[in-house]
Design an enzyme around this catalytic site. Sequence first.
Site, PDB file in Angstrom:
ATOM      1  N   HIS A  47      -7.878   1.223  -1.392  1.00 40.62           N
ATOM      2  CA  HIS A  47      -7.866   0.327  -2.647  1.00 40.62           C
ATOM      3  C   HIS A  47      -9.214  -0.128  -3.144  1.00 40.62           C
ATOM      4  O   HIS A  47      -9.392  -1.324  -3.470  1.00 40.62           O
ATOM      5  CB  HIS A  47      -7.066  -0.774  -2.195  1.00 40.62           C
ATOM      6  N   SER A  79       0.914  -1.237   0.061  1.00 39.45           N
ATOM      7  CA  SER A  79      -0.315  -0.093  -0.012  1.00 39.45           C
ATOM      8  C   SER A  79       0.971   1.101   0.483  1.00 39.45           C
ATOM      9  O   SER A  79       1.808   1.087  -1.166  1.00 39.45           O
ATOM     10  CB  SER A  79      -1.191  -0.158   1.074  1.00 39.45           C
TER      11      SER A  79
END
Length: 312
Positions: free
Chosen positions: A198, A94
Amino acid sequence: MLVLVAPGQGAQTPGFLTPWLELPGAADRVAAWSDAIGLDLAHYGTQADADAIRDTAVAQPLLVAAGILSAAALGVATPAADAAGLPGAVAGHSVGEITAAAFAGVLDDTAALGLVRRRGLAMAEAAAITETGMSALLGGDPEVSVAHLEKLGLTPANINGAGQIVAAGTLEQLAALNEDKPEGVRKVVPLKVAGAFHTHHMAPAVETLAKAAAALEPADPKVTYVSNKDGHTVASGPEVLERLVGQVANPVRWDLCMETFKELGVTALIEVCPGGTLTGLAKRALPGVRTLALKTPDDLEAARELISEHGA
């Protein structure tokens, strides 16, 4: 072969930066970064409580700063390092991908921190539109779990491997998941994040980040860069930057990154501060690979020994 990895949001804990700021020059470096991005990193890394550092706009730059600082203390993964000081590959989970981009020389430290500051603010704004969150599913069959999540309207935002998938969606959807777990899942654990990262909920942040990225001049990676979009290696700086923008609203495929580590012949993995999450996954998914998490400067000596045995 050594891979250097950087954790994502949720890895932060109150006070975790304190011992790192005691290293020579560290406090001055962090102060300069703080001035550059308009955020008191030293305060948030040493004095702020868990709720304060859960704020997306704070957590993301704090994690990138800690990763760069700990790697510098280790003496690896900086563009100025000679070849003997570099890992064979880098990757990040991430927001950790921005840290990895700095390791690989795609972005300099100031550019990386400026970009992550914009990322954190944009994602915090997107998260404020709807109350959302993320929860980790432990155990179970990935195909069964993904199908179950989609039935509940949730997104498998992180497919981490080693029996772990992270679901993301509205708080109501996550509550339904807690009452109706996929078959085989042992536990559902809420994560210390402030939104459904996400996923499509982050779409408004992509445009903002794209504008910020357009002002940067990325260099090509100096070491192998593994992208968490699909586990592919990326040799172009502009492509790395394009992927950094797009991954805000797309799932993280850490499972595919670890498959690539196997293909590359990785024999050791070091996770920069605040380490622990990715080494835990690697211990289960990469048997035989030596792992080490940089939690405090006390871990540096062991990490240097690992580099001397497995580094480039």
